[in-house]
Design an enzyme around this catalytic site. Structure first.
Site, PDB file in Angstrom:
ATOM      1  N   GLU A 196     -19.222 -46.622  26.862  1.00 24.15           N
ATOM      2  CA  GLU A 196     -18.923 -46.664  25.642  1.00 24.15           C
ATOM      3  C   GLU A 196     -18.888 -45.563  24.623  1.00 24.15           C
ATOM      4  O   GLU A 196     -17.958 -45.239  23.797  1.00 24.15           O
ATOM      5  CB  GLU A 196     -19.545 -47.833  24.774  1.00 24.15           C
ATOM      6  N   GLY A 217     -23.055 -36.158  31.559  1.00 29.99           N
ATOM      7  CA  GLY A 217     -21.904 -35.382  31.065  1.00 29.99           C
ATOM      8  C   GLY A 217     -21.181 -34.663  31.968  1.00 29.99           C
ATOM      9  O   GLY A 217     -20.307 -33.651  31.813  1.00 29.99           O
ATOM     10  N   ASN A 237     -15.663 -49.098  35.176  1.00 27.51           N
ATOM     11  CA  ASN A 237     -14.089 -48.673  34.869  1.00 27.51           C
ATOM     12  C   ASN A 237     -13.509 -47.547  36.086  1.00 27.51           C
ATOM     13  O   ASN A 237     -14.148 -46.582  36.141  1.00 27.51           O
ATOM     14  CB  ASN A 237     -13.810 -48.255  33.420  1.00 27.51           C
ATOM     15  N   PRO A 238     -12.553 -47.999  36.671  1.00 28.34           N
ATOM     16  CA  PRO A 238     -12.004 -46.966  37.680  1.00 28.34           C
ATOM     17  C   PRO A 238     -11.086 -45.938  37.034  1.00 28.34           C
ATOM     18  O   PRO A 238     -10.616 -45.198  37.723  1.00 28.34           O
ATOM     19  CB  PRO A 238     -11.192 -47.917  38.614  1.00 28.34           C
ATOM     20  N   LEU A 239     -10.652 -45.996  35.660  1.00 24.96           N
ATOM     21  CA  LEU A 239      -9.743 -45.221  34.911  1.00 24.96           C
ATOM     22  C   LEU A 239     -10.404 -43.804  35.083  1.00 24.96           C
ATOM     23  O   LEU A 239      -9.353 -42.788  35.414  1.00 24.96           O
ATOM     24  CB  LEU A 239      -9.558 -45.602  33.658  1.00 24.96           C
TER      25      LEU A 239
END
Length: 439
Positions: A68, A312, A337-339
């Site tokens: 997030e 990071g 999330n696969p994005l």
């Protein structure tokens, strides 16, 4: 009658929080001992500020964890560019580290106060935000009610609602309406999310898409080349955002595939690096040879596993491979999330437990951009197939990137919806700067 029931339930919730206050310090100490809290900052969990509130307009942004927080970074940059102050709250040690590394002193970071009346009120009394922006599905009744009482606009960004959460709120619809009606705006990821929030009582609902589709993960070129040189032409694959149990699954896949590919390298990136000690102990007990990114180590010829135990650096890890299994989908529930891996150029593999990202995966499956696996044996088979068939791997990568790009644009749309709320704060910031110059 429904309003009375809702208020009685909220009173019970508030009272329970007050009763539990005495147990908060030992609870936070216990979490700190497990690496889940910073003990020196646990006062922030009770609403005690550890940073100075800057003068002028201020927005409170909240992101639960690393994913997030990453989604909010571009929005934070735009708000800071308008000279509006930010206090950004997160709930995990890893997300706090990410904020520190990315923003330094350009904004104030605090751990989010527990949803206990005195903690929330203390936080709001000190920071006095002009606007509250909350990411995804962080629905905490005390925070929501306190913001509404102070008439501070509160907007839910990148909002989603899983099947389980929706059904739970639906069973308490009388209470849900009291809570969700407090939101000034709910900006949803999908039409289905919008429908659900509307049913639960949100007065204004919009659809902007998924902010995570606009994230292109960075990687330092020199470091990337350093690792690529060390790895050379070795076949490799990655298991990213893994949860407990999935690291050993990935290690089993490595052992299975090593019979066919003796120089195979497996990259494992746990979602929560604070679990690294337990992961290391398990890998050592199974006699795997591994190196750790956090120690500056690079894979040698005998290395089985590169452990991505830093925050990071996901952009680096994903650019070292063209095959990525996305975790919390075999041993966990909800998926990730696969994005991000798709945009970084990896063919996507996932377990079946992807309820939190069902619509996204539906788009990927429709375009043959992802594959489902049921266990470590099936995962090994898929990795083997993609290693053996580079043309199929390239096709999946291209389709995945195209699918992810087709879902982008959420940042632009979100910013457009937020403009009426940001414009008065931008004007106030400009006037404040003009006064400072002439003061």
């Amino acid at each position: 009658m429904k309003k009375i029931r809702a208020r009685l339930l909220f009173s019970a919730y508030s009272g329970l929080g007050s009763c539990l206050r005495l147990f908060v310090p030992p609870y936070l100490s216990w979490r700190a001992a497990r690496g889940k809290e910073e003990l020196r900052r646990y006062g922030e969990r009770l609403g005690h500020a550890s940073a100075r509130r800057p003068e002028g307009a201020l927005i409170w942004l909240h992101a639960a964890s690393v994913g997030e927080t990453m989604a909010l970074i571009p929005l934070c940059e735009r708000i800071l560019a308008a000279n509006i102050n930010i206090v950004l709250t997160t709930g995990t040690v890893t997300s706090a580290r990410l904020v520190r590394e990315r923003f330094g002193g350009r904004l104030a970071h605090q751990y989010v106060p527990l949803d206990i009346g005195i903690a929330v009120r203390r936080f709001l009394n000190y920071w006095k935000p002009d606007l509250a922006l909350v990411c995804e599905s962080e629905i905490w009744p005390m925070r929501i009610i306190e913001l509404a009482r102070r008439r501070i606009p509160q907007i839910l960004l990148n909002a989603r609602l899983s099947d389980r959460s929706f059904q739970a709120w639906r069973r308490r619809k009388f209470f849900a309406r009291e809570i969700f009606s407090c939101f000034t705006e709910v900006i949803c990821q999908t039409d289905e999310d919008a429908r659900r929030y509307k049913m639960l009582g949100a007065p204004r609902v919009a659809v902007a898409g998924n902010l995570k589709a606009d994230i292109v993960l960075p990687a330092k070129n020199e470091e990337l080349e350093h690792y690529r040189r060390a790895i050379g032409a070795r076949p490799r694959w990655a298991a990213v955002s893994t949860h407990e149990g999935e690291e050993l699954m990935a290690a089993r896949v490595h052992r299975i595939l090593r019979k066919r590919y003796p120089d195979l390298l497996t990259i494992i990136v746990p979602r929560h690096p604070e679990r690294i000690t337990a992961i290391i102990d398990r890998l050592r007990s199974k006699n795997y040879h591994f190196v750790r990114k956090s120690l500056g180590e690079v894979p040698g010829p005998q290395t089985d596993i590169l452990l991505g135990d830093t925050i990071g650096d996901m952009g680096l890890y994903l650019r070292l491979t063209e095959i990525a299994f996305v975790g919390k989908s075999l041993a966990g529930e909800g998926g990730h999330n696969p994005l991000e891996p798709a945009l970084a150029g990896a063919a996507i593999l996932t377990g079946p437990n992807i309820d939190n990202f069902r619509e996204t995966y539906q788009e990927f499956m429709k375009n043959d951009a992802a594959r489902f696996v049921d266990d470590s044996t099936m995962l090994a088979g898929c990795v083997h197939h993609l290693l053996e068939h580079p043309e199929m791997r390239k096709k999946m990568i291209a389709s995945g990137r195209k699918t992810a790009q087709s879902l982008s644009g959420a940042l632009r749309q979100t910013f457009t919806i937020l403009k009426p709320f940001l414009q008065p704060l931008t004007l106030a910031a400009q006037l404040n700067r003009a006064n400072d110059r002439h003061g």
